[in-house]
Scaffold this active site. Structure first.
Site, PDB file in Angstrom:
ATOM      1  CB  CYS B 210      -0.963   0.030   1.187  1.00 35.48           C
ATOM      2  SG  CYS B 210      -2.187   1.356   1.042  1.00 35.48           S
ATOM      3  CB  CYS B 392      -4.036   3.791  -4.470  1.00 30.17           C
ATOM      4  SG  CYS B 392      -3.711   4.861  -3.052  1.00 30.17           S
TER       5      CYS B 392
END
Lengths: 115, 448
Positions: B210, B392
């Protein structure tokens, strides 16, 4: 990444899964009212419809007003037509659902007007 | 334990029987479907192959579910000691006080199918030449096919003076690894918001999971200070280890404009190498030598690498950028198959691919890895391809964000064409806050 219709249903299922007991209780209550209203031949009489529509409209307005707050956002965060359409569209959906769920109980609880 | 040995053919025999199988989606308590919804799946091949999956994170659990649906008769063994399942995409929201810790903690047992044998142990050795893994307790488990989904290791030791126990103390935060770290980080941010001062945000070099999280932590903290009228009391500095902020070029341009507009100062080519907690001082490797910066709050993002058992095994890249970066597992970036061990596949954070250490990548990779494994078992050619899809939801502040989705070519590939991947909106925030956890759970159940 494409989402199939079954995939979207699967996601919605996961969304409501924590609330399933509550949803079952509400649906059971509405079903009981629906059966009672059908037996009394009073389902959807005009007064019940008026109250239900009023309830649905109230739910729609409440959803518009509270939508951003519920998501920890503010109206200032709605920055484009996409956001407003989503909020209004979602609120209309809430209103329609509320109206449909309110018709059976109001059909039982409000007296049917005689012609 | 499997009874196979290294001499046996790598493709297990298939019984040419197939039958229609019903997949069940249970419990949809809506009016239209008070009972279950069933749909007919594709024909499922019958096999006696033993498939071992190492790691019960997002990739491992969803792969176990998918393979158990896709194959009839296969023995599937999932190896992982962890009983808790952490929804890692939610950790940024926990660390910034938006979500409670309990919202990201689940149980693996809720998702792992009964037909899958779950070995509560950790793999400490991969022996692909012998088609075998060795567990912490010393058990040797043989396999016909292996799927590696170990996740990765946050390398705290790579930052001198850093230890996970420090998170939440001395103004140190780190969103990664587990909900406890996120909660302790949230408390450190609370203290910083109250006192003000200098906040340093960092990002580990190379492949990290991430990669948007360090940016989100920066922006959510800045946004919170602004909302609470405390922005003037804080200097916020983002330290990038390179000359970019985001791998996708359009987002890189956006952030390079957005950060200065928010008075977030950017230090380029600043790689965190050390920390002195008592002095609240951090050391950065820069092109001009080591630079020390004082802080009141620091968000530490260490480098990340493959877990030692995997990184030190023959399954890891033996040379090249993915070996140098983090000893990542070698896979073909399109098929997710190991090029040197054809009966081995990989998915998730542990693999060395150009991009893709996100839950969204897992959602795209696992169907490819499992479909290709099934094809291999059937003796058919592998046609599934992973195009590098990753996503994202770049949360720029409480209540708004940008839904960024892109592929290996770094092209934007929006799932919902009506949501602009170039503008901040409320809708991506609602998706992040409300919809992605249900989507993740549906993925664990192998339904998306």
């Amino acid at each position: 990444m494409a989402f199939s219709p079954l995939g979207i249903i699967a996601v919605l299922l996961e969304l409501v899964r924590p609330f399933l007991p509550l949803i079952v209780i509400i649906l059971a209550a509405v079903t009981v009212c629906l059966i009672a209203a059908l037996r009394k031949h009073s389902l959807g009489h005009s007064k019940a419809l008026r109250f239900s529509l009023l309830g649905g409209a109230t739910a729609t307005v409440a959803a518009v007003l509270l939508g951003p707050t519920i998501t920890q956002a503010t109206f200032a965060d709605l920055t484009g037509i996409l956001d407003w359409l989503s909020l209004i569209g979602g609120a209309i959906g809430v209103g329609v659902l509320a109206t449909l769920l309110l018709i059976p109980p109001f059909s039982v609880l409000t007296p049917k007007q005689r012609n | 334990m499997s009874d196979n040995n290294a001499d046996r053919p790598k493709t297990a025999p298939l019984q040419n029987q197939s039958r229609r199988r019903f997949l069940q989606v249970s419990g949809l308590g809506l009016a239209a479907s008070a009972g279950a919804i069933q749909w007919v799946s594709a024909q499922t091949p019958n096999t006696n192959a033993h498939i071992v999956i190492v790691g019960a994170g997002a990739a491992g659990v969803s792969a176990a579910t998918r393979l158990s649906h896709a194959l009839s008769g296969a023995r599937i063994t999932l190896i992982d000691k962890r009983r808790e399942h952490i929804y890692q995409p939610g950790l940024t929201l926990v660390a910034t006080g938006v979500w409670k810790e309990s919202k990201v903690i689940d149980a693996n047992s809720r998702y792992i199918p009964d037909s899958v044998r779950w070995v509560h142990d950790n793999v400490v050795e991969f022996e692909p030449d012998a088609n075998r893994v060795i567990t912490e307790s010393g058990e040797a488990i043989n396999y016909d096919y292996l799927l590696v989904t170990t996740g990765l290791k946050v390398d705290y030791d790579a930052v001198e003076g850093m230890h996970p126990d420090l998170i939440g103390q001395h103004g140190i935060g780190c969103v990664y690894d587990n909900p406890d770290h996120a909660t302790r980080t949230s408390k450190a941010i609370d203290a910083f918001v109250a006192t003000g001062g200098t906040a340093l945000f960092t990002r580990g070099p190379g492949g990290i999971k991430c990669a948007g999280a360090p940016l989100k932590m920066t922006m959510l903290t800045e946004d919170r200070m602004r909302r609470e009228g405390r922005r003037a009391s804080a200097e916020i500095v983002y330290n990038s280890p390179s000359e970019g902020l985001f791998s996708q070029p359009d987002m890189d341009v956006f952030l390079k404009q957005n950060f200065p507009e928010r008075d977030i100062f950017i230090n380029w080519n600043h790689r965190l190498v050390g920390i002195e907690p008592e002095l609240k001082r951090a050391s950065f490797a820069t092109p001009n030598g080591t630079q020390r910066l004082d802080y009141d709050f620091i968000h530490v993002v260490p480098p990340m690498r493959a877990p030692d058992a995997l990184g030190n095994s023959p399954l890891a890249w033996q040379e090249g950028p993915f070996a140098d970066d983090g000893n990542w597992m070698e896979v073909d970036q399109y098929t997710m198959q190991h090029p040197r061990y054809p009966n081995v596949f990989g998915s998730g954070d542990c693999v060395g691919t150009p991009i893709g250490k996100t839950a969204a990548s897992v959602k795209a990779q696992v169907p490819v890895a499992t479909a290709n494994m099934v094809s291999l078992i059937k003796g058919e050619s592998m046609t599934a391809r992973y195009d590098g899809y990753t996503s994202c939801p770049l949360i720029t502040g409480l209540g708004k964000g940008i839904l960024v989705e892109f592929d290996y070519a770094l092209n934007m590939v929006p799932s919902f064409p009506f949501i602009s991947p170039y503008r901040e909106h409320w809708v991506p925030w609602v998706m992040k806050d409300r919809m992605l956890l249900p989507a993740y759970n549906a993925m664990l159940r192998g339904r998306i």
